[in-house]
Write a protein that holds these residues in place. Structure first.
Motif, mmCIF file in Angstrom:
data_model
loop_
_atom_site.group_PDB
_atom_site.id
_atom_site.type_symbol
_atom_site.label_atom_id
_atom_site.label_comp_id
_atom_site.label_asym_id
_atom_site.label_seq_id
_atom_site.Cartn_x
_atom_site.Cartn_y
_atom_site.Cartn_z
ATOM 1 N N LEU A 1 22.387 6.310 40.454
ATOM 2 C CA LEU A 1 22.227 6.759 41.832
ATOM 3 C C LEU A 1 21.207 5.900 42.569
ATOM 4 O O LEU A 1 21.449 5.439 43.702
ATOM 5 N N ALA A 2 20.056 5.670 41.946
ATOM 6 C CA ALA A 2 18.992 4.889 42.594
ATOM 7 C C ALA A 2 19.454 3.461 42.886
ATOM 8 O O ALA A 2 19.218 2.934 43.988
ATOM 9 N N GLU A 3 20.119 2.855 41.923
ATOM 10 C CA GLU A 3 20.548 1.471 42.123
ATOM 11 C C GLU A 3 21.673 1.386 43.144
ATOM 12 O O GLU A 3 21.748 0.426 43.928
ATOM 13 N N THR B 1 11.410 11.959 47.054
ATOM 14 C CA THR B 1 10.038 11.647 47.469
ATOM 15 C C THR B 1 9.551 10.306 46.931
ATOM 16 O O THR B 1 8.979 9.496 47.664
ATOM 17 N N VAL B 2 9.801 10.043 45.631
ATOM 18 C CA VAL B 2 9.204 8.850 45.005
ATOM 19 C C VAL B 2 10.226 7.804 44.596
ATOM 20 O O VAL B 2 9.866 6.660 44.301
ATOM 21 N N GLY B 3 11.521 8.201 44.520
ATOM 22 C CA GLY B 3 12.535 7.247 44.102
ATOM 23 C C GLY B 3 12.571 7.077 42.595
ATOM 24 O O GLY B 3 11.813 7.714 41.853
ATOM 25 N N ALA B 4 13.454 6.220 42.131
ATOM 26 C CA ALA B 4 13.585 5.944 40.702
ATOM 27 C C ALA B 4 13.976 4.484 40.513
ATOM 28 O O ALA B 4 14.600 3.881 41.386
ATOM 29 N N ALA B 5 13.600 3.933 39.363
ATOM 30 C CA ALA B 5 13.901 2.526 39.093
ATOM 31 C C ALA B 5 13.920 2.286 37.587
ATOM 32 O O ALA B 5 13.351 3.061 36.811
ATOM 33 N N THR C 1 6.237 7.947 35.237
ATOM 34 C CA THR C 1 6.145 7.366 36.582
ATOM 35 C C THR C 1 5.370 6.062 36.519
ATOM 36 O O THR C 1 4.542 5.841 35.638
ATOM 37 N N CYS C 2 5.662 5.205 37.467
ATOM 38 C CA CYS C 2 4.964 3.910 37.536
ATOM 39 C C CYS C 2 3.514 4.139 37.951
ATOM 40 O O CYS C 2 3.256 4.794 38.972
ATOM 41 N N PRO C 3 2.557 3.609 37.209
ATOM 42 C CA PRO C 3 1.146 3.771 37.585
ATOM 43 C C PRO C 3 0.800 3.125 38.920
ATOM 44 O O PRO C 3 -0.202 3.481 39.545
ATOM 45 N N ASN C 4 1.631 2.177 39.366
ATOM 46 C CA ASN C 4 1.333 1.464 40.609
ATOM 47 C C ASN C 4 1.941 2.136 41.833
ATOM 48 O O ASN C 4 1.250 2.352 42.827
ATOM 49 N N CYS C 5 3.250 2.467 41.768
ATOM 50 C CA CYS C 5 3.937 2.971 42.963
ATOM 51 C C CYS C 5 4.393 4.414 42.840
ATOM 52 O O CYS C 5 4.887 4.991 43.814
ATOM 53 N N THR D 1 6.936 5.623 41.238
ATOM 54 C CA THR D 1 8.377 5.768 41.082
ATOM 55 C C THR D 1 8.713 6.328 39.703
ATOM 56 O O THR D 1 8.062 5.988 38.705
ATOM 57 N N LEU D 2 9.762 7.168 39.652
ATOM 58 C CA LEU D 2 10.257 7.630 38.350
ATOM 59 C C LEU D 2 10.836 6.434 37.606
ATOM 60 O O LEU D 2 11.665 5.690 38.155
#
Length: 225
Positions: free
Chosen positions: A14-16, A176-180, A212-216, A218-219
């Motif tokens: 879904l995210a991609e 809210t945060v997205g996924a990658a 989650t990404c420590p920087n942004c 994102t899931l």
């Protein structure tokens, strides 16, 4: 956040898909090039039209001068013929004056004609330059249009169907945060490579949970294709 592995794959798909659709909504480089070239055309077309109009106006002026010259030459010849038969001194004086005026005006017209011929040559060169530029631009536009039309359409992904497979709480966080994808080193959302300690923390999260990404923030989906 807990999420089964197969659902993690669905979330990643879904995210991609949505990321790809957002990218596709922007014009392709080929389309941008076409639009850039098309934006140049009105100005160049107006310049070419103005150059042609200048030539047309001066050519019309040349024709007017030539017609005036023809009429004056005829008048001068008529005066000359009348003088051969005229005996009245006053009438001869008028004819001679008119003949002189005609010859003087003819000389002026010849000078004007010479100047106009020199000017029209420059104007024609200017017109030809603008016409050549417009023709070249039209060829570029046509080539760019073919290139833009040749860009293959990407296969559409049914994102609604993907969303239907995911829990509402996951979709809420995703909104809210997205996924990658996380490839073991880099977050594919912010594209920053994590330092070893942070990578270890991400990889230590249980498989059925989403770190989650420590920087942004994102899931991160750690599943492979």
């Amino acid at each position: 956040m807990e999420l089964e592995l197969d659902k993690q794959r669905t979330l990643l798909a879904l995210a991609e898909a949505e990321r790809s659709q957002a990218h596709d909504a922007a014009a392709s480089p080929e389309q941008e090039e076409l639009e850039k070239l098309e934006a140049q055309r009105p100005g160049l077309a107006n310049a070419a039209a103005a150059a042609q109009l200048a030539v047309d106006d001066l050519e019309a002026e040349i024709l007017r001068i030539q017609e005036d010259e023809r009429k004056l030459k005829k008048r001068e010849l008529d005066d000359k013929r009348q003088l051969t038969a005229e005996t009245d001194p006053e009438r001869r004086k008028d004819l001679e004056h008119d003949r002189y005026a005609a010859k003087s005006r003819i000389a002026d017209l010849l000078y004007e004609l010479k100047e106009a011929h020199g000017e029209v040559k420059a104007l024609r060169n200017n017109r030809d330059v603008h016409g050549a530029k417009l023709d070249d631009l039209d060829r570029k536009i046509e080539a760019a249009r073919r290139a833009a039309e040749a860009v293959p359409a990407k296969e559409e992904v049914d994102t609604d169907a993907l969303r239907a497979e995911l829990p509402s709480d996951v979709l809420g966080v995703y909104a809210t945060v997205g996924a990658a994808r996380f490839n073991g080193r880099t977050c594919n959302s912010c594209f920053l490579q994590l330092p070893p300690a942070e990578r270890a923390e991400v990889m230590a999260v249980p498989e059925n949970e989403l770190p989650t990404c420590p920087n942004c923030g994102t899931l991160l989906v750690r599943v492979t294709d």
